[in-house]
Scaffold this active site. Structure first.
Site, short mmCIF file in Angstrom:
data_model
loop_
_atom_site.label_atom_id
_atom_site.label_comp_id
_atom_site.label_asym_id
_atom_site.label_seq_id
_atom_site.Cartn_x
_atom_site.Cartn_y
_atom_site.Cartn_z
N TYR A 84 0.85 -1.19 0.00
CA TYR A 84 0.00 0.00 0.00
C TYR A 84 0.88 1.23 0.00
CZ TYR A 84 0.77 0.83 5.02
OH TYR A 84 1.33 1.10 6.23
N CYS A 85 0.28 2.33 -0.47
CA CYS A 85 0.92 3.64 -0.42
C CYS A 85 -0.18 4.61 0.01
CB CYS A 85 1.55 4.01 -1.77
SG CYS A 85 0.37 4.15 -3.12
N GLN A 86 -0.05 5.86 -0.32
CA GLN A 86 -1.07 6.82 0.11
C GLN A 86 -2.38 6.64 -0.66
OE1 GLN A 86 -0.55 8.60 2.77
NE2 GLN A 86 -2.54 9.59 2.75
N GLY A 88 -2.46 4.57 -4.02
CA GLY A 88 -2.46 3.39 -4.89
C GLY A 88 -1.52 3.44 -6.07
N PHE A 113 -3.62 4.00 1.79
CA PHE A 113 -3.69 4.31 3.22
C PHE A 113 -4.77 5.35 3.53
CE2 PHE A 113 -2.09 6.57 7.03
CZ PHE A 113 -2.12 5.50 7.92
#
Length: 123
Positions: A84-86, A88, A113
């Site tokens: 995951y990141c902020q 996608g 996230f």
């Protein structure tokens, strides 16, 4: 003008090809699906360290996308990888890197996230 139209069509077709190719190796999961399996997987936050310190999913390891290629030795190919990141986009690029290096079970949190409603930890 004709050249510009052809160029736009080519760019669109390349984007479509990449989209469908990505669907073959990356499973995009809802938060519920992600939550069901991430404790048995390698949970990787690909955001930068400062973003990670400001809050991350409990149990996640921070391997920023910018360092991923150099830190692949930290990941096992025989265990699922949950990314995951902020939002996608970085985790999708990380999935592409992993796929090219032979990782087969690669999963991504839909929405990243910022959509996560579960427990988080701040450093």
């Amino acid at each position: 003008m004709k050249f510009l139209i052809i160029l736009l069509v080519v760019i669109f077709v390349i984007g479509l090809i990449r989209f469908f190719k990505q669907k073959s190796y990356l499973k995009i999961m809802s938060e519920d699906q992600f939550r069901e399996g991430y404790r048995k997987a390698q949970l990787i936050d690909v955001r930068e360290p400062q973003e990670f310190k400001n809050g991350h999913i409990l149990g996640a390891r921070n391997i920023p996308l910018t360092q991923l290629k150099q830190r692949l030795v930290e990941l096992r190919k025989d265990k699922p990888v949950y990314l995951y990141c902020q939002s996608g986009s970085r985790s999708a690029r990380a999935a592409q890197v992993l796929h090219k290096k032979g990782y087969e079970d690669v999963n991504q949190l839909k929405g990243g996230f910022k959509k996560w409603t579960g427990k988080i930890k701040k450093s």
